[in-house]
Scaffold this motif. Sequence first.
Motif, PDB file in Angstrom:
ATOM      1  N   GLN A 179       1.157  -1.140  -0.085  1.00  0.00           N
ATOM      2  CA  GLN A 179      -0.166   0.037   0.025  1.00  0.00           C
ATOM      3  C   GLN A 179       0.867   1.442  -0.150  1.00  0.00           C
ATOM      4  O   GLN A 179       1.930   1.311   0.742  1.00  0.00           O
ATOM      5  N   ILE A 180       0.563   2.249  -0.835  1.00  0.00           N
ATOM      6  CA  ILE A 180       1.220   3.375  -0.926  1.00  0.00           C
ATOM      7  C   ILE A 180       0.217   4.600  -0.575  1.00  0.00           C
ATOM      8  O   ILE A 180      -0.807   4.765  -1.257  1.00  0.00           O
ATOM      9  N   LYS A 181       0.473   5.535   0.287  1.00  0.00           N
ATOM     10  CA  LYS A 181      -0.272   6.627   0.519  1.00  0.00           C
ATOM     11  C   LYS A 181       0.641   8.077  -0.092  1.00  0.00           C
ATOM     12  O   LYS A 181       1.522   8.099   0.283  1.00  0.00           O
ATOM     13  N   TYR A 182      -0.175   8.583  -1.167  1.00  0.00           N
ATOM     14  CA  TYR A 182       0.380   9.537  -1.992  1.00  0.00           C
ATOM     15  C   TYR A 182       0.247  11.101  -1.101  1.00  0.00           C
ATOM     16  O   TYR A 182       0.671  12.138  -1.925  1.00  0.00           O
ATOM     17  N   ASP A 183      -0.112  11.008   0.147  1.00  0.00           N
ATOM     18  CA  ASP A 183      -0.574  12.615   0.617  1.00  0.00           C
ATOM     19  C   ASP A 183       0.874  12.909   1.003  1.00  0.00           C
ATOM     20  O   ASP A 183       0.860  14.459   1.058  1.00  0.00           O
ATOM     21  N   ALA A 184       1.942  12.468   1.015  1.00  0.00           N
ATOM     22  CA  ALA A 184       3.378  13.076   1.214  1.00  0.00           C
ATOM     23  C   ALA A 184       4.074  12.977   0.044  1.00  0.00           C
ATOM     24  O   ALA A 184       5.324  13.260   0.060  1.00  0.00           O
ATOM     25  N   LEU A 185       3.657  12.882  -1.220  1.00  0.00           N
ATOM     26  CA  LEU A 185       4.223  12.729  -2.523  1.00  0.00           C
ATOM     27  C   LEU A 185       5.076  13.871  -2.912  1.00  0.00           C
ATOM     28  O   LEU A 185       6.408  13.720  -3.115  1.00  0.00           O
ATOM     29  N   LEU A 186       4.399  15.262  -2.876  1.00  0.00           N
ATOM     30  CA  LEU A 186       5.388  16.175  -3.161  1.00  0.00           C
ATOM     31  C   LEU A 186       6.384  16.662  -2.215  1.00  0.00           C
ATOM     32  O   LEU A 186       7.425  17.111  -2.573  1.00  0.00           O
ATOM     33  N   PRO A 187       6.045  16.615  -1.115  1.00  0.00           N
ATOM     34  CA  PRO A 187       7.258  16.725  -0.192  1.00  0.00           C
ATOM     35  C   PRO A 187       8.199  15.816  -0.185  1.00  0.00           C
ATOM     36  O   PRO A 187       9.390  16.433  -0.074  1.00  0.00           O
ATOM     37  N   CYS A 188       7.822  14.705  -0.369  1.00  0.00           N
ATOM     38  CA  CYS A 188       9.229  13.543  -0.528  1.00  0.00           C
ATOM     39  C   CYS A 188       9.682  13.987  -1.967  1.00  0.00           C
ATOM     40  O   CYS A 188      11.116  13.815  -2.022  1.00  0.00           O
ATOM     41  N   LEU A 189       9.117  14.137  -2.863  1.00  0.00           N
ATOM     42  CA  LEU A 189       9.806  14.670  -4.284  1.00  0.00           C
ATOM     43  C   LEU A 189      10.777  15.749  -4.149  1.00  0.00           C
ATOM     44  O   LEU A 189      11.925  15.565  -4.530  1.00  0.00           O
ATOM     45  N   ILE A 190      10.206  16.915  -3.318  1.00  0.00           N
ATOM     46  CA  ILE A 190      11.192  17.965  -3.151  1.00  0.00           C
ATOM     47  C   ILE A 190      12.108  17.712  -2.265  1.00  0.00           C
ATOM     48  O   ILE A 190      13.368  18.038  -2.462  1.00  0.00           O
ATOM     49  N   ALA A 191      12.102  16.756  -1.280  1.00  0.00           N
ATOM     50  CA  ALA A 191      13.225  16.590  -0.509  1.00  0.00           C
ATOM     51  C   ALA A 191      13.987  15.535  -0.959  1.00  0.00           C
ATOM     52  O   ALA A 191      15.352  15.751  -1.082  1.00  0.00           O
ATOM     53  N   GLY A 192      13.792  14.557  -1.954  1.00  0.00           N
ATOM     54  CA  GLY A 192      14.547  13.656  -2.621  1.00  0.00           C
ATOM     55  C   GLY A 192      15.279  14.574  -3.418  1.00  0.00           C
ATOM     56  O   GLY A 192      16.474  14.309  -3.599  1.00  0.00           O
ATOM     57  N   LEU A 193      14.812  15.341  -4.204  1.00  0.00           N
ATOM     58  CA  LEU A 193      15.654  16.140  -5.369  1.00  0.00           C
ATOM     59  C   LEU A 193      16.586  17.000  -4.291  1.00  0.00           C
ATOM     60  O   LEU A 193      17.730  17.219  -4.852  1.00  0.00           O
ATOM     61  N   VAL A 194      16.246  17.829  -3.725  1.00  0.00           N
ATOM     62  CA  VAL A 194      17.074  18.735  -2.700  1.00  0.00           C
ATOM     63  C   VAL A 194      18.328  18.134  -1.990  1.00  0.00           C
ATOM     64  O   VAL A 194      19.407  18.380  -2.017  1.00  0.00           O
ATOM     65  N   GLY A 195      17.974  16.881  -1.460  1.00  0.00           N
ATOM     66  CA  GLY A 195      18.944  15.880  -0.836  1.00  0.00           C
ATOM     67  C   GLY A 195      19.994  15.497  -1.897  1.00  0.00           C
ATOM     68  O   GLY A 195      21.274  15.549  -1.451  1.00  0.00           O
ATOM     69  N   ASP A 196      19.540  15.212  -2.888  1.00  0.00           N
ATOM     70  CA  ASP A 196      20.570  14.647  -3.937  1.00  0.00           C
ATOM     71  C   ASP A 196      21.382  15.716  -4.637  1.00  0.00           C
ATOM     72  O   ASP A 196      22.782  15.551  -4.736  1.00  0.00           O
ATOM     73  N   VAL A 197      20.823  16.850  -4.885  1.00  0.00           N
ATOM     74  CA  VAL A 197      21.525  17.959  -5.430  1.00  0.00           C
ATOM     75  C   VAL A 197      22.586  18.698  -4.199  1.00  0.00           C
ATOM     76  O   VAL A 197      23.667  18.866  -4.704  1.00  0.00           O
ATOM     77  N   THR A 198      22.111  18.685  -3.163  1.00  0.00           N
ATOM     78  CA  THR A 198      22.974  19.127  -2.145  1.00  0.00           C
ATOM     79  C   THR A 198      24.231  18.147  -1.973  1.00  0.00           C
ATOM     80  O   THR A 198      25.453  18.675  -1.925  1.00  0.00           O
ATOM     81  N   VAL A 199      24.089  16.746  -2.154  1.00  0.00           N
ATOM     82  CA  VAL A 199      25.360  15.979  -1.953  1.00  0.00           C
ATOM     83  C   VAL A 199      26.267  16.275  -3.305  1.00  0.00           C
ATOM     84  O   VAL A 199      27.466  16.272  -3.069  1.00  0.00           O
ATOM     85  N   SER A 200      25.536  16.481  -4.400  1.00  0.00           N
ATOM     86  CA  SER A 200      26.221  16.684  -5.658  1.00  0.00           C
ATOM     87  C   SER A 200      26.987  17.998  -5.582  1.00  0.00           C
ATOM     88  O   SER A 200      28.125  18.220  -5.819  1.00  0.00           O
ATOM     89  N   ALA A 201      26.359  18.993  -4.797  1.00  0.00           N
ATOM     90  CA  ALA A 201      27.000  20.253  -4.603  1.00  0.00           C
ATOM     91  C   ALA A 201      28.542  20.339  -3.776  1.00  0.00           C
ATOM     92  O   ALA A 201      29.314  21.021  -3.767  1.00  0.00           O
ATOM     93  N   TRP A 202      28.352  19.341  -2.878  1.00  0.00           N
ATOM     94  CA  TRP A 202      29.521  19.001  -1.934  1.00  0.00           C
ATOM     95  C   TRP A 202      30.652  18.313  -2.563  1.00  0.00           C
ATOM     96  O   TRP A 202      31.770  18.068  -2.223  1.00  0.00           O
ATOM     97  N   GLY A 203      30.394  17.790  -3.842  1.00  0.00           N
ATOM     98  CA  GLY A 203      31.276  17.072  -4.981  1.00  0.00           C
ATOM     99  C   GLY A 203      31.613  15.588  -4.484  1.00  0.00           C
ATOM    100  O   GLY A 203      32.555  15.217  -4.773  1.00  0.00           O
ATOM    101  N   ILE A 204      30.486  15.149  -3.691  1.00  0.00           N
ATOM    102  CA  ILE A 204      30.521  13.741  -3.706  1.00  0.00           C
ATOM    103  C   ILE A 204      30.075  12.903  -4.836  1.00  0.00           C
ATOM    104  O   ILE A 204      29.027  13.387  -5.367  1.00  0.00           O
ATOM    105  N   LYS A 205      30.890  11.890  -5.382  1.00  0.00           N
ATOM    106  CA  LYS A 205      30.345  11.251  -6.378  1.00  0.00           C
ATOM    107  C   LYS A 205      29.888   9.855  -6.105  1.00  0.00           C
ATOM    108  O   LYS A 205      30.402   9.341  -5.037  1.00  0.00           O
ATOM    109  N   HIS A 206      28.791   9.449  -6.761  1.00  0.00           N
ATOM    110  CA  HIS A 206      28.347   8.064  -6.679  1.00  0.00           C
ATOM    111  C   HIS A 206      29.009   6.849  -7.696  1.00  0.00           C
ATOM    112  O   HIS A 206      29.297   7.388  -8.682  1.00  0.00           O
ATOM    113  N   THR A 207      28.903   5.746  -7.433  1.00  0.00           N
ATOM    114  CA  THR A 207      29.445   4.894  -8.055  1.00  0.00           C
ATOM    115  C   THR A 207      28.488   4.433  -9.413  1.00  0.00           C
ATOM    116  O   THR A 207      27.238   4.391  -9.303  1.00  0.00           O
TER     117      THR A 207
END
Length: 445
Positions: A179-207
């Motif tokens: 079961q998936i509840k989509y009431d948190a979809l937009l906050p989660c999407l914003i959080a996922g994108l910002v978190g990923d961009v922040t790590v990249s901004a610090w120069g961390i590379k993924h495999t």
Amino acid sequence: MAKPKIFSDHFSILKYLLRWTVIIVPVAAAIGSAVALFLWLLSAAIHYRFGHPWLLYLLPVAGVAIHFAYRLYGSSAEKGNNLIIDEIHEPGAGVPKRMGPLILVTTVITHLFGGSAGREGTAVQMGGSMAHLFGTWFKLDSTQMRTLLTAGIAAGFGAVFGTPLTGTIFAMEVLTIGQIKYDALLPCLIAGLVGDVTVSAWGIKHTAYHIDDVSAGLHGNAGNTLMMLLLLVKIIVASAAFGLASMAFAQATHSVKKICTQWFKQGWMIPVCGGIVIIALTWIIGKPDYLSLGVEPEYPGAVTIVSAFTHNGAYFFSWFWKLIYTAITLGTGFKGGEVTPLFYIGATLGNTLAGILNAPVSLFAALGFIAVFAGATNTPLACTLMGIELFGAEYSLFFAVACFTAYIFSGKAGIYSSQRTGVSKSQSLTMVQPEEKIMSNTDAG
């Protein structure tokens, strides 16, 4: 009269979006920065152990230090990811502020001394802890706090693996099986994108991972269609094995915890025993391939997740040994996540099955990579997206078949004991929907 209503609805949506953007962006940026620091420290610790292999012999001592750190300062933080999931389902005592720094330090210690663990658990716990802290500062109510905690999971997961869309869906899918509840979809999407961009901004590379092209000859005439169907059959067979491996991992980890709790009255003896067993296994096997993350090679020719994507890049039982190492490490109190070891188990098992089934090695390593994870966490949709984000969309059909097949074959339990069951796996396979069952029971009464 309809026009004002339409404008009113859109205004409410815009207001909701702006509100959560203002809340989420600083939270996710902070989580991304913490994850970047964690990944940098983790890499430094692993490479330091590569240069000083004798550190493995201090693993029991490190385990004792971790045990007393949680006993003296951890309080409820010992529950880890399960505490955050419980708090989202039933807000209560909250998530302690010390969870984030405590899991960061103890995970780095685990890897510095050779424990076989992952990193997603650390990122998720840091995300949940920081999200709860910001939530108290923002004076959010219980419903808003649940949304922010879910977004914290998305930010941590998306940041640590460089997969923001996967983090978004994982955060919502991991809470309740089926079961998936989509009431948190937009906050989660914003959080996922910002978190990923922040790590990249610090120069961390993924495999980076790569699947060799296997599409040639799979499209066109009837003969090629048969080849495509044969490959799908092989994928289904392999994915059933991936699901069973997921179940074996979850049961092994839970069993180690249960047995150690029964055998040892003194809690500090549990990590001592676990550390000694890891040292003994490494001495018996004669190589350190199954220690720590298993992403980078300690020496030329070592078995890693990356090497599993190549011919002869894994031994027949590499997946089994990594399963044992990780179950012992996490089951005896060392810290870290389960997901990267699950990637290792899946990729090396995929490599082995590709040889048995005469299938493309890199493709089956990729399928195992995501499918074992899907089965162990009960998140097939998120893992299908992970396949697309990491390996490209060309084989998305294969990713979906592998993840959902492994999910079905992985049994009832997973690595997160706090997951609720929305729709059981057996119920999802029946022809009768739950609503129809309720109707028929009413009619029968």
